[in-house]
Design an enzyme around this catalytic site. Structure first.
Site: not given
Ligand code: CTP
Length: 399
Positions: A211, A275
């Site tokens: 990403n 992250a």
């Molecule tokens: N995060 C994480 N591990 C993952 C996914 C996300 O630790 N596998 C953490 C990110 O570092 C951030 C938070 O969760 O602090 C939210 O990440 P975000 O990408 O906004 O959310 P997602 O859980 O991926 O949800 P969605 O993609 O449905 O918005």
């Protein structure tokens, strides 16, 4: 008792707003901590607090006018502007911010601000509309680029009956901002775990799912926490950024590597998960996928572990767990849901439709147990400093 201001002289300019009475508490707190406070009251400030109460608490004469012959004879205003170790403006009203940003010198306060060669810390307080007005935000950006520190106001109910950002920050937050000016280390002895950057999930030996995360915000937060004395472990996905001073960096590639590195870094007092972790990984082909096969190979995806949720519900859960939420719509409800689901104390929510990836600025909202605060658009550096100071204020008073 915070020792960072012991023996320091602070020139305190009190502006004309309803929050001026809280400056009295600040004077008392600074005095208790061993600082000498030289108070300056603007003409409008004197409508909210009396020179007598300010003078009684500071144990110093209060300056109000440029044109007082006696004061000028004792110590001229130019001399006064340089006598302090730090200049604090509290509360900084919209008008004071505007006049300072324009470099005006039409009263004692603005003249001192123009004449000083010392660091300046502004603690704004005003009505929410005035705070969010483009003119105020422009003035703040100007002041910040002039090297002045402008503290983020608190969010909540205001004296005028409205609700939103603009309230004078609570005393611990102001003291933490002052501490930071003196290079004090309020997070000394605390271990902070920070994740930053993207993760790359290999498809074959040459391709990956990734990403646009640049890692800038996470690296700035790691640097800001280290600056306040924390021992920082920065678990970084693949980014091309220098390691901030005083930070221990662990480079990882995939989400599973990142989860393992975070697990290995525990115990920690603070976790800030910045992250942009890839949500899915592909089944990795051992050899490069060739396009001459009959049809494009479908990717078989598996969900990655949620690192934040793992930390938020961990047996060794850090005392303060902060997550980020990248959203393109319904920012606050989605971020609030993530806060609950992932067991985070705070969520820093940002709208990623604003072109935040790779840019140097970020418009964030901070969600806590008590609600959401709009921090406005700021440099990622400023978001990092505000968040680190907020974390320090949270730990102030905690054993
Ligand atoms: N995060 C994480 N591990 C993952 C996914 C996300 O630790 N596998 C953490 C990110 O570092 C951030 C938070 O969760 O602090 C939210 O990440 P975000 O990408 O906004 O959310 P997602 O859980 O991926 O949800 P969605 O993609 O449905 O918005």
């Amino acid at each position: 008792m915070p020792a960072f201001v012991q023996g320091k002289t602070i020139l305190l300019i009190v502006g004309g707003g309803i929050a001026a009475f809280k400056a009295l508490e600040l004077v008392r707190e600074l005095g208790r901590a061993g600082a000498r406070v030289l108070p300056v009251l603007t003409e409008n400030g004197a409508r909210f607090v009396t020179p007598l109460s300010l003078s009684a608490l500071a144990g110093e004469k209060v300056r109000t006018s440029l044109w007082d012959l006696e004061d000028e004879a004792a110590m001229g205003h130019i001399q006064l502007s340089r006598a302090a170790d730090l200049v604090v403006v509290c509360p900084a009203t919209a008008s004071l911010l505007a006049r300072a940003a324009a470099g005006m010198a039409d009263d004692m306060a603005t003249t001192l601000l123009l004449a000083t060669d010392k660091p300046v810390l502004m603690v704004p307080a005003m009505n929410v509309r005035m705070w969010l007005h483009a003119a105020t935000q422009r003035n703040i950006a100007t002041l910040r680029s002039d090297g002045i520190t402008v503290v983020q106001p608190d969010d909540g109910a205001m004296a005028c009956g409205e609700f939103g950002p603009g309230r004078l920050p609570e005393l611990p937050k102001i003291m933490a901002a002052i501490a930071a000016q003196f290079g004090s280390k309020p997070l000394l002895g605390r271990h902070a775990l920070v994740t930053a950057g993207p993760t790359h999930e290999p498809i074959d030996p040459v391709r990956f799912i990734g990403n646009h995360s640049s890692g800038k915000q996470g690296f700035a937060i790691a640097a800001a926490l280290a600056h306040l004395g924390a021992r920082v472990t920065l678990v970084a996905g693949p980014v091309h950024l220098p390691t901030p001073a005083g930070v221990t960096r662990v480079d990882v590639m995939t989400a599973r590597d990142m989860a393992a590195a975070c697990e290995a870094a525990l115990p920690a007092d603070i976790a800030v998960m910045v992250a942009a972790v890839a949500d899915w990984r592909a089944e990795t082909a051992p050899q490069k996928l060739k396009k001459d096969s009959s049809a494009p190979a479908p990717l078989v995806l598996t969900e990655n572990p949620d690192i934040l949720a793992g930390i938020g519900h961990h047996a060794q859960r850090p005392a303060l767990v902060v997550g980020f939420a990248a959203e393109t719509h319904d920012l606050i409800p989605h971020a609030a849901a993530k806060r609950n689901r992932k067991g985070a104390d705070w969520i820093v929510a940002n709208d990623v439709t604003d072109g935040v990836f790779g840019s140097d600025s970020n418009h964030v909202h901070l969600l806590t147990a008590t609600g959401a605060e709009d921090w406005g658009a700021q440099a990622k550096q400023a978001v990092a400093t505000s968040l680190a100071q907020r974390i320090a204020a949270h730990f102030a008073g905690h054993p």
